[in-house]
Enzyme design. Sequence first.
Site, PDB file in Angstrom:
ATOM      1  N   ARG A 188       0.472  -1.064   0.183  1.00 27.48           N
ATOM      2  CA  ARG A 188      -0.175   0.354  -0.101  1.00 27.48           C
ATOM      3  C   ARG A 188       0.777   0.837  -0.010  1.00 27.48           C
ATOM      4  NH1 ARG A 188      -3.571  -2.074   4.997  1.00 27.48           N
ATOM      5  NH2 ARG A 188      -2.156  -3.597   4.996  1.00 27.48           N
ATOM      6  N   GLU A 234       2.480  -6.353  13.574  1.00 23.73           N
ATOM      7  CA  GLU A 234       1.470  -7.005  13.877  1.00 23.73           C
ATOM      8  C   GLU A 234       0.643  -7.841  13.811  1.00 23.73           C
ATOM      9  OE1 GLU A 234      -2.207  -4.280  13.229  1.00 23.73           O
ATOM     10  OE2 GLU A 234      -3.257  -4.888  14.597  1.00 23.73           O
TER      11      GLU A 234
HETATM   12  O1  LIG Z   1       4.202  -1.520  11.919  1.00 23.80           O
HETATM   13  P1  LIG Z   1       4.126  -2.713  11.270  1.00 23.80           P
HETATM   14  O2  LIG Z   1       2.655  -3.294  12.871  1.00 23.80           O
HETATM   15  O3  LIG Z   1       4.846  -3.227  10.820  1.00 23.80           O
HETATM   16  O4  LIG Z   1       2.369  -3.211  10.485  1.00 23.80           O
HETATM   17  C1  LIG Z   1       2.696  -2.046   9.136  1.00 23.80           C
HETATM   18  C2  LIG Z   1       2.942  -2.964   7.897  1.00 23.80           C
HETATM   19  O5  LIG Z   1       0.932  -3.583   7.352  1.00 23.80           O
HETATM   20  C3  LIG Z   1       0.760  -3.648   6.718  1.00 23.80           C
HETATM   21  O6  LIG Z   1       1.587  -4.252   5.965  1.00 23.80           O
HETATM   22  P2  LIG Z   1       1.482  -5.321   5.334  1.00 23.80           P
HETATM   23  O7  LIG Z   1       3.047  -5.758   5.593  1.00 23.80           O
HETATM   24  O8  LIG Z   1      -0.207  -5.952   5.392  1.00 23.80           O
HETATM   25  O9  LIG Z   1       1.358  -5.716   4.085  1.00 23.80           O
HETATM   26  P3  LIG Z   1       0.500  -5.622   2.514  1.00 23.80           P
HETATM   27  O10 LIG Z   1       0.541  -3.972   2.014  1.00 23.80           O
HETATM   28  O11 LIG Z   1       1.479  -5.523   1.141  1.00 23.80           O
HETATM   29  O12 LIG Z   1      -0.672  -6.039   2.679  1.00 23.80           O
HETATM   30  C4  LIG Z   1       0.810  -1.777   6.350  1.00 23.80           C
HETATM   31  O13 LIG Z   1       0.520  -1.644   4.607  1.00 23.80           O
HETATM   32  C5  LIG Z   1       2.329  -1.396   6.111  1.00 23.80           C
HETATM   33  O14 LIG Z   1       3.585  -1.573   6.312  1.00 23.80           O
HETATM   34  N1  LIG Z   2      -4.521  -2.920  11.259  1.00 24.87           N
HETATM   35  C1  LIG Z   2      -4.465  -3.045  10.175  1.00 24.87           C
HETATM   36  N2  LIG Z   2      -4.924  -2.605   9.359  1.00 24.87           N
HETATM   37  C2  LIG Z   2      -4.226  -2.168   7.625  1.00 24.87           C
HETATM   38  N3  LIG Z   2      -2.923  -2.276   8.429  1.00 24.87           N
HETATM   39  C3  LIG Z   2      -2.257  -2.735   8.752  1.00 24.87           C
HETATM   40  N4  LIG Z   2      -1.161  -3.361   9.097  1.00 24.87           N
HETATM   41  C4  LIG Z   2      -1.151  -3.531  10.284  1.00 24.87           C
HETATM   42  N5  LIG Z   2      -1.870  -3.192  10.701  1.00 24.87           N
HETATM   43  C5  LIG Z   2      -3.000  -3.016  10.531  1.00 24.87           C
END
Ligand SMILES: O=P(O)(O)OC[C@H]1O[C@H](OP(=O)(O)OP(=O)(O)O)[C@H](O)[C@@H]1O
Ligand SMILES: Nc1ncnc2[nH]cnc12
Length: 185
Positions: free
Chosen positions: A73, A110
């Site tokens: 994203r 997370e």
């Molecule tokens: O602060 P954190 O606990 O590290 O989480 C934040 C990350 O989690 C999500 O990405 P995700 O890894 O789900 O990947 P995506 O964007 O490909 O869905 C979000 O877009 C952040 O990059």
């Molecule tokens: N709760 C949440 N929603 C969307 N993106 C995330 N990345 C980590 N935690 C998330």
Amino acid sequence: MTPAGTGAAPDRSALAARVHGLLRDVPDFPQPGVLFKDFSPLLADADAFSALVADVAAHWDGRVDLVAGIEARGFVLGAAVAHALGRGFVPVRKAGKLPPPVRSVSYDLEYGSATLEVATTAFAAGDRVLVLDDVLATGGTAAAACELVERGGARVTAVEVVLELGFLRGRDALPGREVRALLTS
Ligand SMILES: O=P(O)(O)OC[C@H]1O[C@H](OP(=O)(O)OP(=O)(O)O)[C@H](O)[C@@H]1O
Ligand SMILES: Nc1ncnc2[nH]cnc12
């Protein structure tokens, strides 16, 4: 700077309210107990997305050389902001997606763990880099991206996110760094 989209950034609190209204809460995704924040409705709203990009670009105009966006994203927001700034975009990708040579950092987030990578040639010494993502949760992802930027000899100007999940204390994983969030929940 010539922001892409509708021109000058609106008042930030009005923008925050507008963006907040376009995030969708999805309980128990991608796993039980996680309240997932879905950004798709925001991205699909041309005016709100333009206003968000204009706001971020106006804040960092003249202060960064590159925007590093975190897969997936962070790519959407980061590329739009880089374009509005007239600066380059660097993709920070999940493991195995970029061709070698790359630098890698593993981290926890997370709802799991992962590895991020960036091309070894992405940065020049002293480059000022804005690290950009949609959500700051535990901060593991952003911290790993910052480490990759600095291993490349560049400097992290700040971490910019749209939404900070404050209860997960992501800022604690980013000591000494400027972190800017439009929304905190
Ligand atoms: O602060 P954190 O606990 O590290 O989480 C934040 C990350 O989690 C999500 O990405 P995700 O890894 O789900 O990947 P995506 O964007 O490909 O869905 C979000 O877009 C952040 O990059
Ligand atoms: N709760 C949440 N929603 C969307 N993106 C995330 N990345 C980590 N935690 C998330």
